[in-house]
Design a protein around this motif. Structure first.
Motif, PDB file in Angstrom:
ATOM      1  N   ARG A  15     -53.436  13.246 -33.106  1.00  0.00           N
ATOM      2  CA  ARG A  15     -52.690  14.399 -33.630  1.00  0.00           C
ATOM      3  C   ARG A  15     -52.151  15.266 -32.495  1.00  0.00           C
ATOM      4  NH1 ARG A  15     -52.871  14.644 -38.938  1.00  0.00           N
ATOM      5  NH2 ARG A  15     -54.431  13.375 -40.007  1.00  0.00           N
ATOM      6  N   ALA A  16     -52.956  15.444 -31.443  1.00  0.00           N
ATOM      7  CA  ALA A  16     -52.489  16.240 -30.310  1.00  0.00           C
ATOM      8  C   ALA A  16     -51.313  15.554 -29.615  1.00  0.00           C
ATOM      9  CB  ALA A  16     -53.629  16.467 -29.328  1.00  0.00           C
ATOM     10  N   ARG A  17     -51.418  14.227 -29.420  1.00  0.00           N
ATOM     11  CA  ARG A  17     -50.328  13.485 -28.777  1.00  0.00           C
ATOM     12  C   ARG A  17     -49.077  13.509 -29.643  1.00  0.00           C
ATOM     13  NH1 ARG A  17     -49.195   7.480 -28.581  1.00  0.00           N
ATOM     14  NH2 ARG A  17     -47.702   7.236 -26.868  1.00  0.00           N
ATOM     15  N   HIS A  18     -49.262  13.366 -30.953  1.00  0.00           N
ATOM     16  CA  HIS A  18     -48.107  13.379 -31.845  1.00  0.00           C
ATOM     17  C   HIS A  18     -47.424  14.736 -31.818  1.00  0.00           C
ATOM     18  CE1 HIS A  18     -45.966  13.769 -35.702  1.00  0.00           C
ATOM     19  NE2 HIS A  18     -45.722  12.482 -35.551  1.00  0.00           N
ATOM     20  N   ARG A  19     -48.196  15.819 -31.832  1.00  0.00           N
ATOM     21  CA  ARG A  19     -47.589  17.151 -31.804  1.00  0.00           C
ATOM     22  C   ARG A  19     -46.737  17.315 -30.548  1.00  0.00           C
ATOM     23  NH1 ARG A  19     -51.758  19.792 -32.708  1.00  0.00           N
ATOM     24  NH2 ARG A  19     -51.404  20.291 -34.901  1.00  0.00           N
ATOM     25  N   VAL A 286     -48.173   9.035 -36.084  1.00  0.00           N
ATOM     26  CA  VAL A 286     -48.007   7.757 -35.389  1.00  0.00           C
ATOM     27  C   VAL A 286     -47.019   7.953 -34.246  1.00  0.00           C
ATOM     28  CG1 VAL A 286     -47.281   5.357 -35.633  1.00  0.00           C
ATOM     29  CG2 VAL A 286     -48.437   6.516 -37.538  1.00  0.00           C
ATOM     30  N   CYS A 287     -47.355   7.461 -33.060  1.00  0.00           N
ATOM     31  CA  CYS A 287     -46.480   7.577 -31.886  1.00  0.00           C
ATOM     32  C   CYS A 287     -46.081   6.204 -31.380  1.00  0.00           C
ATOM     33  CB  CYS A 287     -47.186   8.338 -30.766  1.00  0.00           C
ATOM     34  SG  CYS A 287     -47.541  10.069 -31.124  1.00  0.00           S
ATOM     35  N   ASP A 288     -44.872   6.112 -30.818  1.00  0.00           N
ATOM     36  CA  ASP A 288     -44.484   4.889 -30.119  1.00  0.00           C
ATOM     37  C   ASP A 288     -44.402   5.187 -28.625  1.00  0.00           C
ATOM     38  OD1 ASP A 288     -42.052   6.122 -29.593  1.00  0.00           O
ATOM     39  OD2 ASP A 288     -40.955   5.018 -31.131  1.00  0.00           O
ATOM     40  N   ASP A 289     -43.935   4.208 -27.856  1.00  0.00           N
ATOM     41  CA  ASP A 289     -43.935   4.343 -26.401  1.00  0.00           C
ATOM     42  C   ASP A 289     -42.607   4.837 -25.847  1.00  0.00           C
ATOM     43  OD1 ASP A 289     -46.567   3.429 -26.235  1.00  0.00           O
ATOM     44  OD2 ASP A 289     -45.916   1.326 -26.215  1.00  0.00           O
ATOM     45  N   GLU A 290     -41.659   5.156 -26.687  1.00  0.00           N
ATOM     46  CA  GLU A 290     -40.351   5.599 -26.215  1.00  0.00           C
ATOM     47  C   GLU A 290     -40.463   6.949 -25.490  1.00  0.00           C
ATOM     48  OE1 GLU A 290     -36.208   5.714 -28.463  1.00  0.00           O
ATOM     49  OE2 GLU A 290     -37.314   7.564 -28.870  1.00  0.00           O
ATOM     50  N   ASP A 291     -39.758   7.075 -24.393  1.00  0.00           N
ATOM     51  CA  ASP A 291     -39.586   8.360 -23.722  1.00  0.00           C
ATOM     52  C   ASP A 291     -38.167   8.833 -24.035  1.00  0.00           C
ATOM     53  OD1 ASP A 291     -39.028  10.493 -22.020  1.00  0.00           O
ATOM     54  OD2 ASP A 291     -40.268   9.697 -20.402  1.00  0.00           O
ATOM     55  N   PRO A 292     -38.000   9.666 -25.058  1.00  0.00           N
ATOM     56  CA  PRO A 292     -36.643  10.006 -25.505  1.00  0.00           C
ATOM     57  C   PRO A 292     -35.830  10.739 -24.439  1.00  0.00           C
ATOM     58  CG  PRO A 292     -38.270  11.381 -26.610  1.00  0.00           C
ATOM     59  CD  PRO A 292     -39.031  10.323 -25.884  1.00  0.00           C
ATOM     60  N   ALA A 293     -36.480  11.590 -23.642  1.00  0.00           N
ATOM     61  CA  ALA A 293     -35.745  12.320 -22.613  1.00  0.00           C
ATOM     62  C   ALA A 293     -35.201  11.362 -21.554  1.00  0.00           C
ATOM     63  CB  ALA A 293     -36.659  13.366 -21.973  1.00  0.00           C
TER      64      ALA A 293
END
Length: 493
Positions: A15-19, A286-293
């Motif tokens: 949850r912390a990583r997703h936020r 749920v998180c993926d590995d994309e770095d959008p920036a």
């Protein structure tokens, strides 16, 4: 909303990583808006229709896995309940005979799918809520097998901490409790998608909010639930309550509901995504590995997966959509206020009225939302859902007026102008908007036809409520297949 999500046990770290990730997505989205990196030169429209499955006795058929296997068409997908499926229609432009092309495609697809579904004992019905649906059809076992739905159920009840209470006061009264989100599966809707530019998004969303009450009043098609006659569009209060993550104490503190009309007019699409992040904790962190920036800095198009999945768990009646097609991002307004049915031609007429009306309102020199409070638009929405085609709504310059009078006097001419602006053929424009006009003149939509048919069966044939509701649905289905506009449907015989 259709994102596949595997089984998860979410931790505090998740949850912390997703936020953190969803806030990063929001920052990148803001940067993309500043850079105008969106496709909008050739705006497309889209359509989704949620369908019910019934057996030969017009009872809910828990067979969507078998039906989808038989249909074997990627346009058809699973939905929340095992008696639900959905058709996603390929996007099209409105210009020329675009609406007629939608109609031809949808009818052909549904007819082909119906023939295949029959081989597994299922029949498809376009209707807001099945009249033959009962509480025993809505259990944990009736949810579709997709792990996403079990996860949503688990997370909603973990957030809520107690059973759901469903209370709807209409012609009859309903008070029920539920220990799953399965009651949401009773609600089957039509969704219209309209691609817009970032600069125009706020005007189109505001316009869609302003006319939502009129839409639901004209298109109401869900007057029954669990054998009771409730609102003309019972789907609205049911959906609002069936996914509510708030306990009574949390409601009293003013926490926003996840099924949300909203609370203000907007000035940018960013307002809506920022509200989602600010007000609503993640249901599916749920998180993926994309770095959008990094992807944006390299000239690519980020998927913003966390922001999109989170957006899919905030159930706005007009939802903002960010999507990527062929590495090109675009924005859409997803209009979710209408039920499914009664027929394909009624659905396409509803779409023509909506697309034409919001075009005119969005391009008006004096925006309607500068003359109308947001709370008035929300009041219209619930009045339209409660009373259907007999509703009275507020409109600037007219005050409170019957919705049919408002449409005939003021809104239909706007819809005509809007369809002209989209480049829709005049003959097609006239054919579809005439259906809306006749619906207003006759006072008949799907909900009023169902109620009239029920009362006739109960009063003239002395049928018990359950038998009468089954008979209503058995009469409804062939008329639906005939594609005759609902204002022409007979209530006798």
């Amino acid at each position: 909303m259709g994102t596949e999500v595997g089984r998860h046990q979410f931790t505090r770290e998740d949850r912390a990583r997703h936020r953190q990730k969803v806030r990063q997505c929001l920052d990148v989205f803001a940067e993309m808006l500043r850079g105008s990196k969106f496709e909008f030169e050739r705006p497309m429209t889209g359509l989704e229709i949620e369908l019910n499955l019934v057996d030969d006795e017009a009872e809910p058929a828990m067979r969507n896995a078998e039906a989808l296997a038989a249909i074997a068409d990627p346009d058809f997908q699973t939905e929340l309940g095992q008696f639900n499926i959905e058709i996603n229609v390929a996007p099209r432009r409105l210009a020329g005979d675009g609406p007629a092309d939608f109609e031809r495609h949808v009818r052909a697809s549904l007819n082909a799918a119906e023939d295949k579904a029959r081989t597994v004992g299922a029949h498809m019905v376009m209707i807001g809520i099945l009249p033959t649906l009962h509480r025993e059809h809505l259990t944990l076992e009736s949810l579709s097998a997709n792990p996403r739905y079990a996860l949503l159920n688990e997370q909603i009840f973990a957030a809520r901490g107690e059973d759901l209470e469903i209370r709807i006061d209409g012609v009859d009264r309903l008070a029920a409790t539920a220990d799953t989100v399965a009651p949401e599966a009773a609600c089957t809707s039509t969704q219209f998608h309209l691609q817009v530019s970032p600069g125009d998004f706020a005007a189109y969303w505001n316009a869609a909010q302003a006319v939502a009450g009129v839409q639901v009043a004209l298109g109401a098609n869900a007057p029954f639930l669990f054998g009771r006659e409730l609102w003309r569009e019972t789907r609205i209060p049911l959906f609002e309550q069936a996914t509510d993550t708030r306990s009574e104490e949390i409601k009293a503190q003013g926490v926003r509901p996840r099924v949300w009309f909203g609370e203000r007019w907007i000035t940018s699409v960013f307002d809506l995504f920022e509200e989602n992040v600010r007000y609503f904790p993640a249901l599916l962190p749920v998180c993926d590995d994309e770095d959008p920036a990094q992807i944006l800095a390299q000239g690519g198009t980020p998927q913003l997966s966390e922001l999109r999945l989170h957006n899919g768990t905030v159930y706005r009646w007009n939802r903002p959509v960010y999507d990527v097609v062929g590495d090109l991002p675009h924005l859409r307004v997803e209009n979710r206020v209408l039920p499914a049915g009664p027929t394909v031609v009624d659905t396409i007429a509803n779409g023509a009225f909506y697309f034409g009306l919001v075009r005119t309102l969005a391009e008006s020199d004096r925006p309607l939302w500068s003359q109308m409070s947001f709370s008035a638009a929300e009041e219209n929405f619930h009045s339209g859902a409660r009373h259907g085609i007999t509703a009275t709504v507020f409109w600037p310059g007219l005050g409170y007026v019957p919705v049919t009078e408002l449409v005939l006097r003021r809104l239909l001419p706007m819809a005509y102008d809007g369809l002209d602006a989209w480049g829709v053929d005049a003959g097609e424009r006239d054919r579809l908007l005439r259906i809306i006009e006749q619906r207003c003149l006759t006072g008949r939509n799907g909900a009023s036809w169902q109620v009239d048919a029920l009362h006739r069966l109960e009063d003239e044939r002395n049928l018990e409520r359950a038998d009468a509701l089954r008979a209503v649905l058995q009469r409804y289905i062939p008329l639906m297949h005939a594609n005759l506009p609902v204002h022409e449907w007979p209530t006798d015989g």
